[in-house]
Scaffold this motif. Structure first.
Motif, short mmCIF file in Angstrom:
data_model
loop_
_atom_site.label_atom_id
_atom_site.label_comp_id
_atom_site.label_asym_id
_atom_site.label_seq_id
_atom_site.Cartn_x
_atom_site.Cartn_y
_atom_site.Cartn_z
N GLN A 100 -79.39 3.56 -58.60
CA GLN A 100 -78.19 3.91 -57.85
C GLN A 100 -78.52 4.73 -56.61
O GLN A 100 -77.61 5.14 -55.88
N ALA A 102 -79.44 7.83 -56.41
CA ALA A 102 -78.68 9.08 -56.45
C ALA A 102 -79.32 10.06 -57.43
O ALA A 102 -79.93 9.66 -58.42
N LEU A 107 -74.58 12.58 -59.84
CA LEU A 107 -73.79 11.57 -60.56
C LEU A 107 -72.99 12.22 -61.68
O LEU A 107 -71.82 11.90 -61.90
N GLU A 110 -70.08 14.40 -60.42
CA GLU A 110 -68.96 13.58 -59.93
C GLU A 110 -68.03 13.19 -61.06
O GLU A 110 -66.81 13.14 -60.89
N LEU A 286 -70.19 6.80 -67.50
CA LEU A 286 -71.46 6.87 -66.75
C LEU A 286 -72.61 6.45 -67.65
O LEU A 286 -73.49 5.69 -67.27
N LEU A 298 -81.21 8.00 -65.64
CA LEU A 298 -79.83 8.41 -65.84
C LEU A 298 -79.53 8.62 -67.33
O LEU A 298 -78.86 9.57 -67.73
#
Lengths: 331, 289
Positions: A100, A102, A107, A110, A286, A298
């Motif tokens: 992503q 990021a 993440l 957010e 997520l 992630l």
């Protein structure tokens, strides 16, 4: 002084627990034969690109070095690659999602407001209703009300949250059409819509969780009401509401606080199932997205973040324990 | 004792019925004349992809109707799903119980630093975000690893601390009893004391805590399958069926009703049966009812 020492000892222990969790998670995730470089290398993936990606992500280094880099990143941040194409991940760096493009922390932050809204609202609801119904049931032991509450709580314990959620959507959302069935409106945009969209998820989560609190509160209340100090309080002519509300409830709340802390902590780490049922874009979704995309950094970041929340909740519970129960302060 | 507790009896009967359905799944679906794997487009509504006919296609041929989009027989999916759920729930519980009893009894009997280390590890485990961890693990473990086996091992492994805690507490009180001291003074090794003196006195609490931990494990398997990291296609699973039902809940609620109802009955049955067992075997809790 004693309190300070207690807090310090707890914090040191917490740090150790977190370190162990990071280590175990890291080892498991990187022992598993799957290659983050391969996944984010793109197609067609040439040998050369793969080698570049590996080097960029630091996967060339030995495992212990990667782990230390990861730990160091949490404290000081880290930079992937060199020169113009490098990516900087600021401290605290819990990893970088190459898929992503990021920072994992970004993440997570957010998505955090959605999950916090969901978890805190539901937690308040189930704490009040669960403890309330538990006390009510204990005070009316053996009556029809007691039995109805108990049967309801067994149903709540047994019914999985997605089942209750789907039933809620079907009955309240579509058939009766009284509440919205999903979506999230930020609090800053419209507090009323924010609450209105969360009513159903809150109620569903609260129903599933409250059941445990009813059973716990009821059995603890019945035990406490049989204690000598309650008889003393009654003999002293205290009103029943004061006996129950002030003297008994304080004792009842001790185990409730323990369970509550763990429940809230794990829910904040991502109400994965509830978020999927009500299509809420929180931490749980997520995580589900990360699963579908095989986004290893992630996944690792999400796992560590929820571990962190649970451990934090446990520390807070311990501190609350000290406030609620003078006996706990001495140890 | 159990016979007087009508709730527990109802729970036991529910569990027994579902258990029989799980064991005799092949026989039951043979009687019905279906199986959980055959795709049948002729029983579907060609416009929507949902089942043709009222109530999700319930008929003499398809007792619980059919699955939307695939036309597979829902009764076959539910009874074979029972087999999946019970197999994973019971096997994972067995793993937890073996680990929990050995670790808990070891910690309680040996005491000292062993006890402190075990207690600490159990605390770490209880504070571990196991659902998130299992989801992530399910995603990264390659599909060549058998999913049922992975689920059994992982769910079972995360379940030992709660059992170890209870066993440890029991052993701590048993340890002070005269017959255990006598065995020890006569030169019995810890292993002999465990097998001959402790274990016979631990069965009651072990059975209770095992029964009460089964519904959680069945629910966990269903939850993981619901999220797509549990049992893969085509093995029937309640959780995965419910996950498909999310998209069909408005047009075909019967597709939620049957697997969802089965899952609810299974967890409910084990919970009330376990509660009844505990009340029957532990007189202390019965007073409080």
């Amino acid at each position: 002084m004693r309190t300070l020492k207690f807090v310090a000892a707890r914090l040191a222990g917490t740090l150790l627990v977190l370190l162990v969790v990071v280590f175990v998670t890291y080892v498991v995730f990187y022992l598993v034969p799957s290659d983050p470089a391969q996944l984010s290398c793109g197609r067609p993936c040439t040998e050369q690109n793969l080698a570049l990606a590996r080097e960029f992500m630091g996967l060339d280094d030995p495992a212990w070095r990667q782990f230390l880099d990861f730990l160091g990143g949490i404290v000081t941040g880290r930079t992937f690659g060199v020169g113009a194409t490098s990516i900087h991940c600021a401290a605290p760096c819990f990893g970088y999602s190459f898929q992503q493009n990021a920072d994992v922390v970004v993440l997570i932050t957010e998505r955090l407001p959605v999950t916090v809204s969901l978890a805190v609202g539901a937690a308040l609801l189930w704490l009040v209703t669960g403890v309330g119904a538990g006390v009510f049931s204990a005070l009316r032991r053996g009556t029809v009300w007691d039995r109805i509450t108990l049967a309801g709580s067994v149903a709540g314990v047994s019914a999985p949250v997605y089942l209750v959620g789907l039933l809620g959507i079907l009955v309240l959302g579509f058939t009766l059409d009284v509440v919205p069935v999903g979506g999230y409106v930020p609090f800053a945009e419209s507090p009323v819509d924010w609450a209105w969209h969360l009513v159903l998820p809150w109620s569903v989560l609260a129903f599933s969780h409250a059941a445990v609190y009813i059973r716990l509160t009821r059995s603890q209340m019945l035990e406490t009401l049989g204690e000598d100090y309650i008889r003393t309080a009654r003999a002293n002519g205290l009103r029943e509401s004061k006996v129950v509300g002030r003297h008994a409830l304080r004792n009842v709340l001790l185990p409730v606080v323990t369970v509550f802390g763990i429940d809230l902590g794990s829910l904040l780490g991502g109400a994965v199932i509830t978020e999927r049922v009500f299509s809420l874009p929180g931490l749980g979704s997520l995580l589900t997205d990360a699963v579908n995309q095989r986004d290893l950094p992630l996944l690792l970041g999400c796992t560590l973040f929820s571990a962190f929340l649970i451990v934090l909740a446990n520390v807070l519970v311990d501190l609350c324990y000290g406030a609620l129960d003078p006996r706990a302060r001495l140890t | 004792m159990l016979r007087r507790d009508r709730w527990a009896l109802a729970g036991a009967i529910t569990v027994a019925v579902l258990g029989v359905a799980a064991v005799a799944a092949d026989l039951l679906t043979a009687i019905e004349g279906q199986d959980p794997y055959t795709y049948r487009s002729e029983v579907l509504d060609p416009q929507t992809g949902g089942p043709a006919g009222a109530l999700g296609g319930v008929s003499g041929e398809h007792w619980f109707g059919v699955e939307p989009l695939s036309g597979r027989d829902l009764f076959a999916i539910v009874v074979h799903g029972a087999r999946t759920s019970f197999l994973i729930g019971l096997a994972a519980t067995a793993v937890s119980v073996v680990l929990g009893v050995l670790i808990g009894a070891g910690a309680g009997y040996l005491g000292g630093w062993v006890d402190r280390v075990v207690t600490w590890i159990a605390d770490v485990f209880l504070g571990f975000p196991y659902l998130v961890f299992m989801i992530a693990l399910g995603a990264v473990v390659p599909s060549s690893v058998s999913r049922p086996l992975l689920l059994i091992v992982v769910i079972g492994f995360f379940g030992w601390p709660s059992i170890a805690r209870i066993v440890r507490a029991q052993v701590l009180t048993l340890k002070k009893r005269n017959f255990v001291s006598a065995a020890r003074i006569l030169g019995a090794s810890p292993r002999q004391v465990f097998r001959a003196e402790l274990l016979p006195n631990l069965w009651a609490p072990i059975i209770v805590v095992a029964t009460l931990s089964i519904p959680g494990k069945i629910g966990l398997e269903a939850a993981l399958s619901f999220l797509g990291v549990g049992i893969p296609q085509p093995t029937p699973s309640w959780g995965r069926a419910i996950s498909t039902a999310v998209e069909w809940v408005v047009t075909d609620p019967m597709f939620l009703f049957f697997p969802g109802g089965a899952l609810f009955l299974a967890t409910w049955g084990f919970t009330v049966f376990g509660d009844g067992l505990r009340d029957a075997l532990d007189p202390k809790t019965e007073v409080r009812r």
